[in-house]
Write a protein that holds these residues in place. Structure first.
Motif, PDB file in Angstrom:
ATOM      1  N   LYS A 184     -19.083  -5.272   5.882  1.00  0.00           N
ATOM      2  CA  LYS A 184     -19.765  -5.055   4.601  1.00  0.00           C
ATOM      3  C   LYS A 184     -18.839  -5.385   3.438  1.00  0.00           C
ATOM      4  CE  LYS A 184     -22.863  -1.420   6.321  1.00  0.00           C
ATOM      5  NZ  LYS A 184     -23.342  -0.025   6.142  1.00  0.00           N
ATOM      6  N   ASP A 185     -19.394  -6.076   2.426  1.00  0.00           N
ATOM      7  CA  ASP A 185     -18.683  -6.366   1.188  1.00  0.00           C
ATOM      8  C   ASP A 185     -18.954  -5.215   0.221  1.00  0.00           C
ATOM      9  OD1 ASP A 185     -17.584  -7.302  -1.152  1.00  0.00           O
ATOM     10  OD2 ASP A 185     -18.586  -9.266  -1.070  1.00  0.00           O
ATOM     11  N   LEU A 186     -17.905  -4.462  -0.119  1.00  0.00           N
ATOM     12  CA  LEU A 186     -18.067  -3.304  -0.992  1.00  0.00           C
ATOM     13  C   LEU A 186     -17.976  -3.669  -2.462  1.00  0.00           C
ATOM     14  CD1 LEU A 186     -15.826  -0.768   0.989  1.00  0.00           C
ATOM     15  CD2 LEU A 186     -18.283  -1.199   1.229  1.00  0.00           C
ATOM     16  N   GLY A 187     -17.663  -4.925  -2.756  1.00  0.00           N
ATOM     17  CA  GLY A 187     -17.458  -5.325  -4.140  1.00  0.00           C
ATOM     18  C   GLY A 187     -16.046  -5.000  -4.594  1.00  0.00           C
ATOM     19  N   GLY A 188     -15.618  -5.636  -5.688  1.00  0.00           N
ATOM     20  CA  GLY A 188     -14.275  -5.385  -6.189  1.00  0.00           C
ATOM     21  C   GLY A 188     -13.193  -5.808  -5.220  1.00  0.00           C
ATOM     22  N   GLU A 189     -13.481  -6.867  -4.420  1.00  0.00           N
ATOM     23  CA  GLU A 189     -12.536  -7.404  -3.434  1.00  0.00           C
ATOM     24  C   GLU A 189     -12.155  -6.376  -2.370  1.00  0.00           C
ATOM     25  OE1 GLU A 189      -9.238  -9.039  -5.555  1.00  0.00           O
ATOM     26  OE2 GLU A 189     -10.365 -10.801  -6.236  1.00  0.00           O
ATOM     27  N   GLU A 190     -13.116  -5.511  -2.037  1.00  0.00           N
ATOM     28  CA  GLU A 190     -12.898  -4.524  -0.989  1.00  0.00           C
ATOM     29  C   GLU A 190     -13.953  -4.709   0.103  1.00  0.00           C
ATOM     30  OE1 GLU A 190     -12.996  -0.714  -2.827  1.00  0.00           O
ATOM     31  OE2 GLU A 190     -10.992  -0.891  -3.679  1.00  0.00           O
ATOM     32  N   TYR A 191     -13.510  -4.527   1.350  1.00  0.00           N
ATOM     33  CA  TYR A 191     -14.392  -4.759   2.488  1.00  0.00           C
ATOM     34  C   TYR A 191     -14.265  -3.623   3.501  1.00  0.00           C
ATOM     35  CZ  TYR A 191     -14.978  -9.496   0.711  1.00  0.00           C
ATOM     36  OH  TYR A 191     -15.273 -10.581  -0.068  1.00  0.00           O
ATOM     37  N   ARG A 192     -15.283  -3.516   4.351  1.00  0.00           N
ATOM     38  CA  ARG A 192     -15.301  -2.457   5.365  1.00  0.00           C
ATOM     39  C   ARG A 192     -16.018  -2.968   6.608  1.00  0.00           C
ATOM     40  NH1 ARG A 192     -18.818   2.245   3.590  1.00  0.00           N
ATOM     41  NH2 ARG A 192     -20.444   1.263   4.844  1.00  0.00           N
ATOM     42  N   VAL A 193     -15.497  -2.584   7.773  1.00  0.00           N
ATOM     43  CA  VAL A 193     -16.193  -2.853   9.031  1.00  0.00           C
ATOM     44  C   VAL A 193     -16.594  -1.518   9.641  1.00  0.00           C
ATOM     45  CG1 VAL A 193     -14.029  -2.948  10.343  1.00  0.00           C
ATOM     46  CG2 VAL A 193     -16.100  -3.976  11.288  1.00  0.00           C
ATOM     47  N   ASP A 194     -17.874  -1.408   9.994  1.00  0.00           N
ATOM     48  CA  ASP A 194     -18.397  -0.215  10.649  1.00  0.00           C
ATOM     49  C   ASP A 194     -18.620  -0.528  12.122  1.00  0.00           C
ATOM     50  OD1 ASP A 194     -18.463   1.238   8.260  1.00  0.00           O
ATOM     51  OD2 ASP A 194     -20.464   0.477   7.765  1.00  0.00           O
ATOM     52  N   VAL A 195     -18.043   0.294  12.987  1.00  0.00           N
ATOM     53  CA  VAL A 195     -18.214   0.140  14.433  1.00  0.00           C
ATOM     54  C   VAL A 195     -19.097   1.282  14.930  1.00  0.00           C
ATOM     55  CG1 VAL A 195     -17.066   0.013  16.673  1.00  0.00           C
ATOM     56  CG2 VAL A 195     -15.959  -0.963  14.646  1.00  0.00           C
ATOM     57  N   SER A 196     -20.240   0.945  15.484  1.00  0.00           N
ATOM     58  CA  SER A 196     -21.169   1.940  16.022  1.00  0.00           C
ATOM     59  C   SER A 196     -21.311   1.748  17.532  1.00  0.00           C
ATOM     60  CB  SER A 196     -22.534   1.816  15.345  1.00  0.00           C
ATOM     61  OG  SER A 196     -23.067   0.507  15.513  1.00  0.00           O
ATOM     62  N   LYS A 197     -21.947   2.703  18.158  1.00  0.00           N
ATOM     63  CA  LYS A 197     -22.148   2.696  19.609  1.00  0.00           C
ATOM     64  C   LYS A 197     -20.827   2.573  20.359  1.00  0.00           C
ATOM     65  CE  LYS A 197     -26.831   0.799  19.322  1.00  0.00           C
ATOM     66  NZ  LYS A 197     -27.755  -0.272  19.752  1.00  0.00           N
ATOM     67  N   ALA A 198     -19.801   3.220  19.815  1.00  0.00           N
ATOM     68  CA  ALA A 198     -18.504   3.226  20.487  1.00  0.00           C
ATOM     69  C   ALA A 198     -18.509   4.243  21.625  1.00  0.00           C
ATOM     70  CB  ALA A 198     -17.396   3.553  19.481  1.00  0.00           C
ATOM     71  N   VAL A 199     -17.537   4.101  22.509  1.00  0.00           N
ATOM     72  CA  VAL A 199     -17.413   5.007  23.657  1.00  0.00           C
ATOM     73  C   VAL A 199     -16.528   6.189  23.262  1.00  0.00           C
ATOM     74  CG1 VAL A 199     -16.653   5.228  26.050  1.00  0.00           C
ATOM     75  CG2 VAL A 199     -17.676   3.080  25.246  1.00  0.00           C
ATOM     76  N   PRO A 200     -16.986   7.422  23.448  1.00  0.00           N
ATOM     77  CA  PRO A 200     -16.169   8.586  23.074  1.00  0.00           C
ATOM     78  C   PRO A 200     -14.837   8.615  23.827  1.00  0.00           C
ATOM     79  CG  PRO A 200     -18.442   9.241  23.500  1.00  0.00           C
ATOM     80  CD  PRO A 200     -18.309   7.834  23.958  1.00  0.00           C
ATOM     81  N   GLY A 201     -13.813   9.117  23.124  1.00  0.00           N
ATOM     82  CA  GLY A 201     -12.511   9.293  23.744  1.00  0.00           C
ATOM     83  C   GLY A 201     -11.841   7.993  24.143  1.00  0.00           C
ATOM     84  N   THR A 202     -12.167   6.893  23.462  1.00  0.00           N
ATOM     85  CA  THR A 202     -11.631   5.579  23.819  1.00  0.00           C
ATOM     86  C   THR A 202     -10.693   5.089  22.722  1.00  0.00           C
ATOM     87  OG1 THR A 202     -13.634   5.041  25.050  1.00  0.00           O
ATOM     88  CG2 THR A 202     -12.231   3.200  24.400  1.00  0.00           C
ATOM     89  N   ARG A 203      -9.568   4.511  23.148  1.00  0.00           N
ATOM     90  CA  ARG A 203      -8.627   3.913  22.205  1.00  0.00           C
ATOM     91  C   ARG A 203      -9.022   2.466  21.929  1.00  0.00           C
ATOM     92  NH1 ARG A 203      -2.003   3.440  22.641  1.00  0.00           N
ATOM     93  NH2 ARG A 203      -1.792   1.667  21.243  1.00  0.00           N
TER      94      ARG A 203
END
Length: 414
Positions: A184-203
């Protein structure tokens, strides 16, 4: 026509123009021209001519980083005084000269992630050779201020800032590759990646690179470990009889371990012929997916459950698994009583053995003389001959058992 390196040579032409070939690039020549009539020559007219330096050949890019590019080309024996280097992109243009004659040069002060046009030509005095062109894409700068946040059981986010220079897009690698990634582009030259459906307790190792054209920046990584929850139940329980008093129990790991499995808990109890109220528990190591249950009763049905344990605690137990041990010789009957029926017959009354060790099919009755010990009568009685109903038995597929002591009475023995 002469030069410093060549002897005098001549050509004769019948026209008012001539083309002299095979001259050496970057060399000064003296041109001496005369008109000829028979054996008579006119006065010489002399002029100085300089050939152009040879063109750059074999121009290649040997190395590139965010702000510089190292170029190399084929050497030549031509005479020249310097190189002229011109560089440009969409935002700037610049040229400079280098006096070294070695066939390589590092062009600096380039824009990270930019597409640059670089032109190199040899120069001799005021004479320039045709230009040789190469296009260079510098490495973009890597993302800045990387940090992870919003870490939960099944999701997390990673934030970063846009670096200097030119960036077209981003590449996000997730190891292990188990999760859904959204940038996601947050604007102001800032960005974010969201990770969903991850496995609990995983590195997770999250690696982010910037991309310009087809060139990737040096990666930046962060390690994120999702929160741990209790594991799901193990699956596919199976048993194997070991003698008449043992069960080799096996299972598969939970489909949802939700973290690193630390141990397995196995609990079991008798459900036939007698119903126990409390379970017996044993623990196994996480790398062992089987356990040998010993000191069990033969011909007995056991209810077995298995649960996994991680740092969050003991998870849900599996569905009950029913397994019957192998049969063996039954135990002795209990509460045997004898009643005189008449002068030559008695009535016998007894109860089932506490440990039948399987399905009882018959009873054997031996009558001995009290003084001599001599067997005077040996009788075998089938169960169906003295029992009107069905004898209780441990059938794993039908767990509606008569879990009570049953007494038997036979016809008078005479």
């Amino acid at each position: 026509m002469t030069s410093k390196k060549e002897n005098t040579f001549q050509i004769i032409v019948d026209d008012n123009k001539a083309k002299v070939k095979n001259l050496i690039p970057g060399v000064d020549y003296m041109l001496d021209m005369k008109t000829v009539r028979g054996k008579d020559y006119s006065v010489s007219v002399m002029t100085k001519v300089a050939t152009k330096p040879s063109r750059i050949c074999g121009l290649t890019l040997k190395a590139v980083n965010t702000t510089s590019a190292h170029l190399m080309w084929n050497p030549t024996e031509t005479s020249f005084t310097q190189y002229k280097i011109y560089k440009s992109n969409r935002t700037f243009a610049d040229e400079h000269f280098i006096c070294r004659i070695i066939p390589e040069h590092t062009v600096t002060d380039l824009t990270p992630g930019g597409i640059h046009n670089i032109i190199i030509q040899r120069v001799r005095g005021n004479v320039e050779r045709p230009r040789t062109f190469i296009r260079v894409v510098t490495e973009p700068e890597k993302p800045e201020k990387l940090k992870a946040f919003n870490i939960s059981t099944h999701s997390f986010s990673v934030y970063w800032s846009l670096p200097s220079g030119h960036v077209e897009r981003f590449n996000v690698d997730l190891v292990p590759d188990s999760g859904f990634v959204t940038i996601k582009d947050l604007g102001g030259e800032e960005y974010r990646v969201d990770v969903s459906k991850a496995v609990p307790g995983t590195r997770y190792d999250v690696t982010i690179s910037t991309i310009s054209a087809t060139t990737y920046s040096s990666p930046v990584s962060r390690t994120v470990t999702t929160n741990v929850t209790k594991p799901g139940p193990p699956v596919f329980l199976a048993g194997e009889r070991v003698g008449s008093a043992g069960i080799l129990l096996s299972w598969n790991t939970p489909p949802n371990p939700n973290g690193r499995i630390m141990s397995y808990i196995v609990k079991y109890k008798e459900v036939c012929p007698w119903m126990q109220t409390e379970y017996t528990e044993v623990r196994t190591k996480p790398d062992s997916l089987e356990v040998l249950l010993t000191n069990l009763n033969p011909g007995t049905t056991y209810e077995i459950k298995v649960a996994a344990e991680n740092s969050a605690g003991i998870g849900v137990f599996s569905d009950p698994f029913l397994f019957q041990t192998a049969e063996s010789a039954p135990g002795k009957v209990v509460n045997l009583t004898v009643e005189a029926f008449n002068y030559s017959a008695v009535n016998l009354i007894w109860y089932l053995p506490r440990q039948p060790n399987g399905k009882i099919t018959s009873f054997k009755i031996s009558v001995k003389h009290a003084r001599s010990g001599i067997v005077v009568k040996d009788v075998s009685i089938r169960v169906e001959d003295i029992l009107t109903g069905k004898l209780p038995e441990c059938n794993v597929s039908i767990m509606e058992h008569f879990l009570c002591l049953k007494n038997f009475r036979c016809e008078p023995i005479t």
